[in-house]
Design a protein around this motif. Structure first.
Motif, PDB file in Angstrom:
ATOM      1  N   LEU A 109       0.890  -1.282   0.009  1.00  0.00           N
ATOM      2  CA  LEU A 109       0.137   0.163  -0.084  1.00  0.00           C
ATOM      3  C   LEU A 109       0.913   1.311   0.175  1.00  0.00           C
ATOM      4  CD1 LEU A 109      -2.709  -1.016   2.668  1.00  0.00           C
ATOM      5  CD2 LEU A 109      -3.002  -0.598   0.015  1.00  0.00           C
ATOM      6  N   ILE A 110       1.683   1.160   0.809  1.00  0.00           N
ATOM      7  CA  ILE A 110       2.704   2.470   0.887  1.00  0.00           C
ATOM      8  C   ILE A 110       3.616   2.662  -0.196  1.00  0.00           C
ATOM      9  CG2 ILE A 110       4.773   3.450   2.136  1.00  0.00           C
ATOM     10  CD1 ILE A 110       2.485   3.360   3.905  1.00  0.00           C
ATOM     11  N   ALA A 111       3.725   1.687  -1.050  1.00  0.00           N
ATOM     12  CA  ALA A 111       4.530   1.683  -2.252  1.00  0.00           C
ATOM     13  C   ALA A 111       3.562   2.232  -3.354  1.00  0.00           C
ATOM     14  CB  ALA A 111       5.058   0.490  -2.831  1.00  0.00           C
ATOM     15  N   GLU A 112       2.337   1.790  -3.373  1.00  0.00           N
ATOM     16  CA  GLU A 112       1.321   2.202  -4.278  1.00  0.00           C
ATOM     17  C   GLU A 112       0.953   3.642  -4.255  1.00  0.00           C
ATOM     18  OE1 GLU A 112      -1.265   1.063  -7.415  1.00  0.00           O
ATOM     19  OE2 GLU A 112       0.213  -0.163  -6.302  1.00  0.00           O
ATOM     20  N   PHE A 113       0.775   4.047  -3.003  1.00  0.00           N
ATOM     21  CA  PHE A 113       0.621   5.458  -2.596  1.00  0.00           C
ATOM     22  C   PHE A 113       1.543   6.379  -3.038  1.00  0.00           C
ATOM     23  CE2 PHE A 113      -2.525   4.018   1.004  1.00  0.00           C
ATOM     24  CZ  PHE A 113      -3.223   3.571   0.245  1.00  0.00           C
ATOM     25  N   GLY A 114       2.706   5.968  -2.757  1.00  0.00           N
ATOM     26  CA  GLY A 114       4.019   6.871  -2.960  1.00  0.00           C
ATOM     27  C   GLY A 114       3.928   8.321  -2.346  1.00  0.00           C
ATOM     28  N   LEU A 115       4.169   9.296  -3.071  1.00  0.00           N
ATOM     29  CA  LEU A 115       3.936  10.487  -2.212  1.00  0.00           C
ATOM     30  C   LEU A 115       2.658  11.005  -2.028  1.00  0.00           C
ATOM     31  CD1 LEU A 115       6.753  12.456  -4.388  1.00  0.00           C
ATOM     32  CD2 LEU A 115       7.093  11.371  -2.243  1.00  0.00           C
ATOM     33  N   HIS A 116       1.670  10.359  -2.412  1.00  0.00           N
ATOM     34  CA  HIS A 116       0.403  10.692  -2.276  1.00  0.00           C
ATOM     35  C   HIS A 116      -0.655   9.991  -1.156  1.00  0.00           C
ATOM     36  CE1 HIS A 116       0.772  13.018  -6.151  1.00  0.00           C
ATOM     37  NE2 HIS A 116       1.403  11.595  -6.588  1.00  0.00           N
ATOM     38  N   LYS A 117       0.313   9.356  -0.473  1.00  0.00           N
ATOM     39  CA  LYS A 117      -0.375   8.594   0.723  1.00  0.00           C
ATOM     40  C   LYS A 117      -1.217   9.493   1.544  1.00  0.00           C
ATOM     41  CE  LYS A 117       0.577   6.929   5.514  1.00  0.00           C
ATOM     42  NZ  LYS A 117      -0.245   7.827   5.932  1.00  0.00           N
ATOM     43  N   ASN A 118      -1.035  10.598   1.923  1.00  0.00           N
ATOM     44  CA  ASN A 118      -2.005  11.434   2.591  1.00  0.00           C
ATOM     45  C   ASN A 118      -3.251  11.755   2.098  1.00  0.00           C
ATOM     46  OD1 ASN A 118      -0.092  11.081   4.942  1.00  0.00           O
ATOM     47  ND2 ASN A 118       0.651  13.431   4.598  1.00  0.00           N
ATOM     48  N   ILE A 119      -3.082  11.604   0.704  1.00  0.00           N
ATOM     49  CA  ILE A 119      -4.330  11.841   0.113  1.00  0.00           C
ATOM     50  C   ILE A 119      -5.524  10.632  -0.059  1.00  0.00           C
ATOM     51  CG2 ILE A 119      -5.519  12.548  -2.395  1.00  0.00           C
ATOM     52  CD1 ILE A 119      -2.729  13.929  -2.940  1.00  0.00           C
ATOM     53  N   PHE A 120      -4.806   9.733  -0.235  1.00  0.00           N
ATOM     54  CA  PHE A 120      -5.478   8.249  -0.237  1.00  0.00           C
ATOM     55  C   PHE A 120      -5.902   7.817   1.258  1.00  0.00           C
ATOM     56  CE2 PHE A 120      -3.039   7.986  -4.356  1.00  0.00           C
ATOM     57  CZ  PHE A 120      -4.301   7.810  -5.007  1.00  0.00           C
ATOM     58  N   TRP A 121      -5.004   8.070   2.136  1.00  0.00           N
ATOM     59  CA  TRP A 121      -4.969   7.174   3.266  1.00  0.00           C
ATOM     60  C   TRP A 121      -4.314   7.960   4.599  1.00  0.00           C
ATOM     61  CZ3 TRP A 121      -6.203   1.364   4.069  1.00  0.00           C
ATOM     62  CH2 TRP A 121      -6.751   1.313   5.350  1.00  0.00           C
TER      63      TRP A 121
END
Length: 213
Positions: free
Chosen positions: A193-205
């Motif tokens: 999940l962290i790899a999938e989110f990348g720099l946009h983690k805070n947007i997704f979760w």
């Protein structure tokens, strides 16, 4: 969806369209015609959802789809219709006898995704209901349908479980959709999940912790 004058099909259609359940006065036998109609219906629903992942290797598994539909129908009816049914629970809620693979998991999910809601209602009515345990055991096998539901999964080799790239993508998407923290904090899944989110983690979760740091 038009009514068919079939308790089995009408229940399924209403549930899939409006997420409502019709309870009948007794549990009726499901005819061969109803099974054939359900097979065709779920195939069309599967093909609609298949447009989202376009996999050549994942196929509609009619055996899994019809089995899951029967489980869903019977478990919904058994919420209120319980007179003289104890001896028939194994017949009404049989285990899946086919091969459990990505095709059968996704085909069964068309119905089994609604099973957690039914289990919650059954648990509220009677926590000791043997039907609850039977349905939970089904979801332990088909746990893609249980994402977001509090069910204890044991001895799952997640790297092996999610080796198919399409299934892995769908599983991760459902974890995010349901905000399933218990699954998202499994080290292997968390890393994906962290790899999938990348720099946009805070947007997704935003709330999700990186437990591999």
């Amino acid at each position: 969806m038009m009514k068919t004058k079939s308790p089995f099909l009408d229940t399924l259609f209403l549930l899939l369209k409006d997420e409502c359940i019709t309870i009948f006065t007794d549990i009726q036998e499901i005819s061969e015609k109803e099974i054939l109609d359900a097979t065709d219906y779920f195939e069309s629903e599967f093909e609609k959802e298949r447009l989202e992942f376009l996999s050549e290797t994942i196929r509609y598994d009619k055996e899994a789809a019809v089995w899951a539909a029967k489980v869903l129908y019977h478990s919904a009816q058994l919420h209120l219709v319980r007179k003289n049914t104890a001896k028939d629970l194994d017949k009404l809620i049989p285990p899946f006898k086919g091969i459990i693979d990505v095709s059968s998991i996704l085909s069964a999910d068309l119905s089994l995704r609604f099973l957690p809601q039914i289990i919650s209602v059954l648990q509220s009515a009677d926590p000791e209901d043997p039907l609850v345990k039977m349905l939970e055991n089904i979801l332990k096998q088909f746990h893609y349908s249980a994402v977001g539901f509090d069910i204890e999964l044991e001895n799952v080799n997640w790297e092996e479980e999610l080796k198919d790239s399409t299934y892995r993508k769908l599983y991760l998407e459902r974890i995010v959709e349901k905000k399933a923290h218990s699954l998202a904090e499994i080290p292997y899944i968390n890393r994906l999940l962290i790899a999938e989110f990348g720099l946009h983690k805070n947007i997704f979760w935003r709330e999700l912790k990186n437990i591999n740091e």
